[in-house]
Write a protein that holds these residues in place. Sequence first.
Motif, short mmCIF file in Angstrom:
data_model
loop_
_atom_site.label_atom_id
_atom_site.label_comp_id
_atom_site.label_asym_id
_atom_site.label_seq_id
_atom_site.Cartn_x
_atom_site.Cartn_y
_atom_site.Cartn_z
N THR A 38 -56.74 40.94 10.12
CA THR A 38 -55.50 41.71 10.06
C THR A 38 -55.69 43.00 9.27
O THR A 38 -55.17 44.05 9.65
N HIS B 178 -49.85 31.18 21.78
CA HIS B 178 -50.75 32.33 21.92
C HIS B 178 -52.17 31.96 21.49
O HIS B 178 -53.15 32.35 22.13
N GLY B 179 -52.27 31.21 20.40
CA GLY B 179 -53.58 30.91 19.81
C GLY B 179 -54.50 30.16 20.76
O GLY B 179 -55.68 30.47 20.88
N HIS C 216 -59.78 29.70 8.32
CA HIS C 216 -58.86 30.29 9.30
C HIS C 216 -57.98 31.35 8.63
O HIS C 216 -57.83 32.46 9.13
N LEU D 127 -48.35 28.67 6.91
CA LEU D 127 -49.01 28.43 5.62
C LEU D 127 -48.00 27.89 4.60
O LEU D 127 -48.29 26.94 3.87
N ALA E 292 -57.95 31.81 21.83
CA ALA E 292 -59.18 31.24 21.29
C ALA E 292 -60.25 31.07 22.37
O ALA E 292 -61.42 31.39 22.16
N HIS F 169 -47.29 30.05 17.54
CA HIS F 169 -48.67 30.29 17.13
C HIS F 169 -49.65 29.57 18.06
O HIS F 169 -50.64 30.13 18.50
N LEU G 259 -59.11 25.98 17.03
CA LEU G 259 -59.20 24.92 18.05
C LEU G 259 -59.38 23.56 17.39
O LEU G 259 -58.81 22.56 17.84
#
Lengths: 219, 247
Positions: free
Chosen positions: A77, A174-175, A69, A112, A179, A171, A15
Amino acid sequence: MELFFRKSIIAATGLFLCIFLIVHLSANCILLLPEDIARELYNSYSTTLRENPLIKLVAYALYLSIILHVVYALLVTLRNRKAKPTKYALNHSNENSSWASQNMGLIGIFILLFIVVHLANFWARIKLGMGEAVGTDAFGYVDVYEVTSSLFHNIYYVIFYSLLMIPLGLHLHHGLKSAFKTLGFYHKSGLDLLAEVAVVYAAIMSIGFGVIPFIVYFK
Amino acid sequence: MKATFRIWRQDTPNGQGGFKDYEVDGLNADMSFLEALDHLNEILVLRNEKVVAFEYDCREGICGQCGVYINGRAHGPHENITTCQLHMRSFEDGATIVIEPWRADAFPIIKDLIVDRSAFDRIIEQGGYISAKTGTAPEANAIPIGKEISDRAMDAAACIGCGACVATCKNASAALFTSAKINHLNSLPQGQPEAHKRVLEMTAQMEKEGFGHCTFTGACEVECPEGISIVNIAEMNARYLKAKLFS
Ligand code: HEM
Ligand code: FES
């Protein structure tokens, strides 16, 4: 307890990064102005930021957030893989959930990759002084505008920067929704609203960051 | 009606399993899915072959025993039903139907399509009850509870523990099950005295059993026969935070 703790770290740092993206995109809109105004504004803005001690603090929080993160995403994962060691021979997960929600880790790896290249292009040159030296503009500011505009006159970088905003959008969509739930927001109509906000937010971020390189290229 | 059942066969918990195809004739569209498996087993008995082991009890969608993965979905192609409520008319004549047991580290296979779901029982043992002695059933209106709260508690209490949430979750998370059990009791006055203890201990057991993290894919609420909402998980997280801070 790790099940809650790890996800909460991912959610809180995620966030924070989401808020950062809003500020970052707003600043990048300066690049859309006519060349000479954009150069002066962008350079003076970035110099002001770099010299502000409070912003320095925020910058360190930002680096830390990205690292936490990614590290916690990896831990989550790994545990999730261990919890489901055998996959189904036939699995129609697309019928009960979105592709992005099923592949946040994979999508994250693309982001990344983007972050690494992005930091090498800007942060390493401007802050660490690596690679080609960065000049100053007519007002004596470090010419960050030139770094940006020369990068985006290379069509390969334009395509790379724009393409990788697709995984970013997925990302974020959904994130953002995930969150809030991770952190215990369970107001039903609030969550319905959040689902709509997440679409708009993700679209603005990925389209916004995605078209700026093209606009700079054709300027 | 004809079908080819491609079924996971595994004799022992740690044995090597594999798919085996069975071409079955003489089915009809009105058969329930479990009746179709019964039909197959009758044929296997006559052929002196080992029958397919699968679980069931009520066959009317209330006990939660009958969970299997059918054609890539928990409880088959429809949303929010149990396997016993699925009928052969949901498949085309001559179709190949892939049937697998629930897959999760915390649900080890016992035999063929039967898995051991006692991890759920152990989560319940950590607080899925109230420990006050209540005697015979009290008068229903002795403790007034607002409609909104009683509806929410009832919706959560509807969970039949079938395990579809764990089965369909890519992380094998038991968050939907555990949150339903916690929210059911913690939203009612009877659950208050042990509220914090309940959240902390049931979630700790959930973790110990080796379930994964919830990443809110939302698959569980689609496959849940009782339509238990994923919002329950967010509520459990809030209750967990509160318990951590105030207990
Ligand atoms: C600008 C950069 C990023 C932002 C704004 C961002 C944002 C978020 C947010 C808000 C969440 C939701 C947290 C939750 O579910 O509770 C999340 C989850 C996640 N992120 Fe990121 N993220 C970023 C970069 C990355 C990177 C670089 C990786 C990995 C290499 C990554 C991997 C993950 C994973 C695995 C999850 C959790 C999976 C899930 O909830 O389904 N993210 N991210
Ligand atoms: S056999 Fe009881 S729910 Fe299916």
